[in-house]
Design a protein around this motif. Structure first.
Motif, PDB file in Angstrom:
ATOM      1  N   VAL A 122      24.974  35.295  41.520  1.00  0.00           N
ATOM      2  CA  VAL A 122      25.520  34.769  40.270  1.00  0.00           C
ATOM      3  C   VAL A 122      25.944  35.910  39.353  1.00  0.00           C
ATOM      4  CG1 VAL A 122      24.991  33.444  38.190  1.00  0.00           C
ATOM      5  CG2 VAL A 122      24.180  32.634  40.418  1.00  0.00           C
ATOM      6  N   GLU A 123      25.095  36.933  39.231  1.00  0.00           N
ATOM      7  CA  GLU A 123      25.417  38.064  38.351  1.00  0.00           C
ATOM      8  C   GLU A 123      26.646  38.816  38.852  1.00  0.00           C
ATOM      9  OE1 GLU A 123      24.051  38.687  35.393  1.00  0.00           O
ATOM     10  OE2 GLU A 123      23.020  36.782  35.792  1.00  0.00           O
ATOM     11  N   LEU A 124      26.784  38.946  40.150  1.00  0.00           N
ATOM     12  CA  LEU A 124      27.965  39.620  40.702  1.00  0.00           C
ATOM     13  C   LEU A 124      29.235  38.817  40.434  1.00  0.00           C
ATOM     14  CD1 LEU A 124      26.540  40.874  44.122  1.00  0.00           C
ATOM     15  CD2 LEU A 124      27.140  42.271  42.130  1.00  0.00           C
ATOM     16  N   ALA A 125      29.121  37.492  40.486  1.00  0.00           N
ATOM     17  CA  ALA A 125      30.280  36.647  40.173  1.00  0.00           C
ATOM     18  C   ALA A 125      30.685  36.833  38.714  1.00  0.00           C
ATOM     19  CB  ALA A 125      29.959  35.186  40.462  1.00  0.00           C
ATOM     20  N   LYS A 126      29.704  36.874  37.836  1.00  0.00           N
ATOM     21  CA  LYS A 126      30.001  37.078  36.419  1.00  0.00           C
ATOM     22  C   LYS A 126      30.703  38.415  36.180  1.00  0.00           C
ATOM     23  CE  LYS A 126      26.087  34.323  34.710  1.00  0.00           C
ATOM     24  NZ  LYS A 126      24.777  34.377  33.991  1.00  0.00           N
ATOM     25  N   LYS A 127      30.321  39.396  36.961  1.00  0.00           N
ATOM     26  CA  LYS A 127      30.880  40.738  36.784  1.00  0.00           C
ATOM     27  C   LYS A 127      32.268  40.880  37.402  1.00  0.00           C
ATOM     28  CE  LYS A 127      29.918  45.608  37.862  1.00  0.00           C
ATOM     29  NZ  LYS A 127      28.938  46.547  38.466  1.00  0.00           N
ATOM     30  N   HIS A 128      32.468  40.291  38.581  1.00  0.00           N
ATOM     31  CA  HIS A 128      33.680  40.587  39.355  1.00  0.00           C
ATOM     32  C   HIS A 128      34.745  39.495  39.319  1.00  0.00           C
ATOM     33  CE1 HIS A 128      32.071  44.279  40.994  1.00  0.00           C
ATOM     34  NE2 HIS A 128      30.969  43.656  41.359  1.00  0.00           N
ATOM     35  N   VAL A 129      34.377  38.263  39.035  1.00  0.00           N
ATOM     36  CA  VAL A 129      35.385  37.193  38.995  1.00  0.00           C
ATOM     37  C   VAL A 129      35.854  37.051  37.554  1.00  0.00           C
ATOM     38  CG1 VAL A 129      35.926  34.792  39.545  1.00  0.00           C
ATOM     39  CG2 VAL A 129      34.232  36.043  40.919  1.00  0.00           C
ATOM     40  N   THR A 130      36.821  37.851  37.184  1.00  0.00           N
ATOM     41  CA  THR A 130      37.270  37.903  35.795  1.00  0.00           C
ATOM     42  C   THR A 130      38.573  37.153  35.554  1.00  0.00           C
ATOM     43  OG1 THR A 130      38.400  40.004  36.247  1.00  0.00           O
ATOM     44  CG2 THR A 130      36.124  40.112  35.402  1.00  0.00           C
ATOM     45  N   GLU A 131      39.341  36.907  36.596  1.00  0.00           N
ATOM     46  CA  GLU A 131      40.625  36.230  36.423  1.00  0.00           C
ATOM     47  C   GLU A 131      40.624  34.818  36.993  1.00  0.00           C
ATOM     48  OE1 GLU A 131      43.710  38.635  37.992  1.00  0.00           O
ATOM     49  OE2 GLU A 131      43.365  40.318  36.610  1.00  0.00           O
ATOM     50  N   GLY A 132      39.840  34.569  37.998  1.00  0.00           N
ATOM     51  CA  GLY A 132      39.768  33.235  38.580  1.00  0.00           C
ATOM     52  C   GLY A 132      38.704  32.401  37.888  1.00  0.00           C
ATOM     53  N   HIS A 133      38.124  31.481  38.636  1.00  0.00           N
ATOM     54  CA  HIS A 133      37.086  30.597  38.093  1.00  0.00           C
ATOM     55  C   HIS A 133      35.980  30.468  39.121  1.00  0.00           C
ATOM     56  CE1 HIS A 133      35.269  27.174  35.973  1.00  0.00           C
ATOM     57  NE2 HIS A 133      35.114  26.632  37.170  1.00  0.00           N
ATOM     58  N   PHE A 134      34.721  30.645  38.674  1.00  0.00           N
ATOM     59  CA  PHE A 134      33.616  30.407  39.594  1.00  0.00           C
ATOM     60  C   PHE A 134      32.730  29.294  39.060  1.00  0.00           C
ATOM     61  CE2 PHE A 134      31.625  33.542  36.796  1.00  0.00           C
ATOM     62  CZ  PHE A 134      30.327  33.059  36.645  1.00  0.00           C
ATOM     63  N   ASN A 135      32.153  28.558  39.996  1.00  0.00           N
ATOM     64  CA  ASN A 135      31.332  27.401  39.668  1.00  0.00           C
ATOM     65  C   ASN A 135      29.987  27.530  40.365  1.00  0.00           C
ATOM     66  OD1 ASN A 135      30.783  24.518  38.891  1.00  0.00           O
ATOM     67  ND2 ASN A 135      30.787  24.273  41.121  1.00  0.00           N
ATOM     68  N   LEU A 136      28.910  27.196  39.630  1.00  0.00           N
ATOM     69  CA  LEU A 136      27.573  27.177  40.205  1.00  0.00           C
ATOM     70  C   LEU A 136      27.259  25.755  40.613  1.00  0.00           C
ATOM     71  CD1 LEU A 136      25.680  29.458  37.648  1.00  0.00           C
ATOM     72  CD2 LEU A 136      27.045  30.108  39.668  1.00  0.00           C
ATOM     73  N   PHE A 137      27.086  25.552  41.900  1.00  0.00           N
ATOM     74  CA  PHE A 137      26.832  24.215  42.429  1.00  0.00           C
ATOM     75  C   PHE A 137      25.378  24.122  42.856  1.00  0.00           C
ATOM     76  CE2 PHE A 137      26.706  21.142  45.936  1.00  0.00           C
ATOM     77  CZ  PHE A 137      27.190  20.026  45.272  1.00  0.00           C
ATOM     78  N   GLY A 138      24.658  23.156  42.264  1.00  0.00           N
ATOM     79  CA  GLY A 138      23.246  23.043  42.567  1.00  0.00           C
ATOM     80  C   GLY A 138      22.520  24.305  42.157  1.00  0.00           C
ATOM     81  N   GLY A 139      21.541  24.676  42.902  1.00  0.00           N
ATOM     82  CA  GLY A 139      20.819  25.911  42.605  1.00  0.00           C
ATOM     83  C   GLY A 139      20.970  26.913  43.715  1.00  0.00           C
TER      84      GLY A 139
END
Length: 427
Positions: free
Chosen positions: A295-312
């Motif tokens: 999750v932290e890596l997504a916050k850091k590296h996905v800056t132009e697209g969109h990421f979604n957290l599904f479930g846990g």
């Protein structure tokens, strides 16, 4: 919330006119002190009743009416069809004499639960459901049919198949939990199954094993959500009949989250995370730590697209938020051939298989997730060997559809499954 926007008047024709019971009620915990004088009450038989405030609230909002003799009869027993009608009417509004589902609720459903919204709209279009009793024959036919048309219930349901005689029976608490739980899961989603099992093992109600056959499907759901509670003496009484007052309290809680009383067991000693207020349990701290890092890596590296957290346990990356929303919509409505792909999905299994990794569709451009992909390779490989791992995997992709191998002391697996590449480690 202004409840007058979503509640309507139930006519006297629809009033519940069946036998009473003097049983105490499980929904009375924390009832407010009386603030209204007896002479000012709209009904002659609710002064001192545990559900007085709830009855007044529903009456003032136009959700219920009483009987021609000036009583409300809060202890009369509810039938399944009457309970269903109450649930549906709680999500409606009446304007200029026309009753329909609350447009503001449907708009939220479009956003949060597009699959259920789609089914409701299809059912409305096909049946012209308008919250009116049947003009002849069985009065509740439109209400019962709508639950099947919207796929809240199914014709092969073991507890409530499409047999109208079953809906005309007096309702017990275990069956009421099934009906209200089925609606809740469609409208608001289900809870983590591991957490549900934990709740059932830790609640202090002494008779939660006394549910009748086929009624247990949502007993954890109604406790976690707070739609139903136990009695002060530590019993749930699954086989006790549901009264008008109880049914009213449940439906008010269903529609208004602020009225719910969720069961919240201690989480001490558990390995868990939360997402959108829901709890997810893990079988190891390593799994949680790895998911947290994903999750932290997504916050850091996905800056132009969109990421979604599904479930846990899942991080999904899409090129845009619009693509993500289309993916959800077409997935939930079963239109898989129209569903746009994600770019990359990272995951941790919480089912005891002790696997984690990531996958991506064939082909994938990694338009918004190139840096995230490299970070995931590094996370799995460790010790600065992410680039080497990627080269090895990409060589396997050219050579074969699957491969198990060791790398940097870890057991890896590469698979091509349903037009996706999947890279996992077993820990």
């Amino acid at each position: 919330m202004q409840r007058t926007k979503w509640m309507l008047t139930i006519s006297l024709v629809f009033s519940l006119t069946f036998g009473g019971t003097g049983a105490a009620n499980a929904e009375q915990d924390g009832a407010a002190e009386e603030t209204t004088g007896v002479d000012a009450l709209p009904f002659s038989d609710i002064a001192g009743h545990w559900a007085k405030d709830a009855i007044l609230q529903a009456y003032q909002a136009g959700f219920v009416e009483g009987f021609e003799d000036g009583t409300f009869r809060p202890n009369d027993i509810v039938k399944a069809d009457q309970f269903i009608a109450m649930i549906l009417r709680a999500y409606s509004v009446t304007k200029n004499g026309k009753t329909e589902f609350d447009p503001s609720w449907l708009a939220l459903l479009d956003k949060d639960r597009p699959g259920f919204s789609h089914r409701i709209k299809n059912a409305l279009s096909a049946t012209k459901f308008n919250f009116q009793n049947a003009s002849s024959g069985y009065w509740a036919t439109p209400y019962v049919n709508f639950l099947f048309d919207a796929k809240v219930l199914y014709e092969i349901d073991q507890l409530f198949p499409k047999n109208y005689s079953l809906f005309q029976k007096q309702l017990k608490r275990d069956a009421s939990s099934y009906l209200i739980g089925a609606w809740f899961v469609k409208a608001e989603g289900s809870y983590d199954s591991k957490y549900q099992n934990y709740v059932l093992s830790k609640n202090e109600l002494k008779d939660m094993n006394n549910f009748s056959q086929y009624t247990e499907g949502y007993k954890a759901t109604i406790l976690i959500s707070g739609l139903m509670n136990g009695y002060p003496n530590g019993y749930f009484y699954p086989q006790r009949y549901v009264t008008r007052a109880e049914a009213l309290t449940m439906v008010l809680r269903l529609r208004d989250k602020t009225l719910r009383k969720p069961f919240q067991p201690s989480l001490n000693g558990l390995i868990y995370s939360t997402n959108s207020g829901r709890i997810y349990l893990y079988d190891s701290k390593y799994a949680l730590d790895m998911y947290t890092e994903m999750v932290e890596l997504a916050k850091k590296h996905v800056t132009e697209g969109h990421f979604n957290l599904f479930g846990g346990d899942t991080v999904e990356v899409f090129s845009t938020k619009d693509v993500f929303e289309k993916n959800v919509y077409f997935t939930e409505t079963g239109q898989y051939h129209l569903r746009p792909d994600d770019e990359l999905t990272a995951f941790v299994y919480r089912d005891g298989s002790r696997k984690l990794g990531f996958s991506y569709p064939v082909p994938s451009t990694f338009e918004s997730s190139k840096d995230y992909l490299n970070a995931l390779y590094e996370l799995l490989a460790g010790n600065g060997k992410g680039k080497d791992l990627r080269k090895k995997i990409e060589a396997y992709i050219v050579e074969t559809a699957e491969k198990d191998f060791s790398f940097n002391g870890k057991n890896f697996s590469y698979r091509e499954i349903a037009k996706r590449y999947e890279i996992t480690i077993k820990y």
